[in-house]
Design a protein around this motif. Structure first.
Motif, PDB file in Angstrom:
ATOM      1  N   GLY A  31       0.792  -1.221   0.000  1.00  0.00           N
ATOM      2  CA  GLY A  31       0.000   0.000   0.000  1.00  0.00           C
ATOM      3  C   GLY A  31       0.824   1.269   0.000  1.00  0.00           C
ATOM      4  N   LYS A  81     -10.970   1.429  -2.399  1.00  0.00           N
ATOM      5  CA  LYS A  81      -9.525   1.283  -2.277  1.00  0.00           C
ATOM      6  C   LYS A  81      -9.076   1.882  -0.945  1.00  0.00           C
ATOM      7  CE  LYS A  81      -5.967   1.299  -5.847  1.00  0.00           C
ATOM      8  NZ  LYS A  81      -4.791   1.484  -4.996  1.00  0.00           N
ATOM      9  N   GLU A 131      -6.065   3.180  -0.234  1.00  0.00           N
ATOM     10  CA  GLU A 131      -5.240   4.381  -0.396  1.00  0.00           C
ATOM     11  C   GLU A 131      -5.575   5.024  -1.738  1.00  0.00           C
ATOM     12  OE1 GLU A 131      -3.498   1.359  -0.741  1.00  0.00           O
ATOM     13  OE2 GLU A 131      -3.262   0.901   1.383  1.00  0.00           O
ATOM     14  N   TRP A 134      -3.837   5.834  -4.198  1.00  0.00           N
ATOM     15  CA  TRP A 134      -2.867   5.668  -5.278  1.00  0.00           C
ATOM     16  C   TRP A 134      -2.818   4.227  -5.749  1.00  0.00           C
ATOM     17  CZ3 TRP A 134      -1.242   8.216  -0.717  1.00  0.00           C
ATOM     18  CH2 TRP A 134      -0.826   7.363   0.308  1.00  0.00           C
TER      19      TRP A 134
HETATM   20 MG    MG Z   1      -1.805   0.395  -3.849  1.00  0.00          MG
END
Ligand code: MG
Ligand code: CTP
Ligand code: K
Length: 181
Positions: free
Chosen positions: A117, A177, A179, A181
């Motif tokens: 992550g 999600k 995070e 990114w």
């Molecule tokens: Mg990721």
């Protein structure tokens, strides 16, 4: 090639590579690809790279390419641009390659001490592009060179990171999600 053609070609041709990562986020889970194994005190890939996510992502990208092929004629006519058609080998290359590129990036992240992550600016936004184009080129070199002319490739490299930031931001905001990114 005019600007509309370049941008339309870049986005259309990359769609089967854009969708797999997002499909993997929705479908991911279950057995990690590395089977939980570590290398040098760190996970080989980590729990974020699973067989189910990889299979679902690849299937989603290939399925999208087939849907796009069915719709390409009328949409290209509407935009006044040449239609992009995906041969099956190119579709598989783009979709599976996107997943493999992302998996390769996780390998690099773990080796550089980044936990699951953790962000890796640049790599996060382009890993799947490199993987997709590389595997597509292995499976159908002629299609890749005919489709990704220098201006199209340049557009892909500029637009993809922007799209990646926006779609992952949305995925984070809607809770899909962990995070952004
Ligand atoms: Mg990721
Ligand atoms: N995912 C998956 N299989 C893949 C890619 C992604 O199951 N091949 C799922 C996982 O649930 C993962 C989520 O999609 O957690 C988000 O993907 P990504 O951001 O690429 O993984 P991270 O969990 O951030 O892990 P890493 O640091 O290794 O990128
Ligand atoms: K990633």
């Amino acid at each position: 090639m005019d600007l509309v053609t370049v941008v339309a070609t870049a986005l259309w041709a990359m769609l089967p590579a854009y969708v797999p990562n997002n499909a993997a986020v929705l479908a991911g889970g279950g057995r990690p690809i590395d089977g939980g194994r570590s290398w040098g005190g760190r996970r080989v890939l980590g729990d974020g790279k699973t067989w189910r996510g990889t299979a679902a992502g690849t299937a989603a990208g290939v399925a999208l390419a087939l849907v796009l092929n069915a719709a390409s004629g009328p949409i290209a006519d509407l935009l006044g641009v040449p239609a992009v058609e995906f041969p099956l080998a190119a579709a598989v290359g783009l979709a599976l390659g996107a997943m493999v590129g992302d998996i390769g990036a996780s390998f690099v992240k773990r080796r550089s001490g980044r936990e699951r992550g953790a962000p890796f600016p640049g790599l996060d936004q382009l890993d799947f592009v490199v993987g997709a184009l590389a595997l597509a080129a292995v499976l159908d070199f002629e299609w890749v060179t005919a489709t990704f002319t220098v201006p199209v490739l340049a557009t892909v490299l500029v637009v993809t990171p922007l799209l990646h930031v926006v779609t992952n931001g949305i995925a984070y905001l809607i809770g899909a999600k962990d995070e952004p990114w």
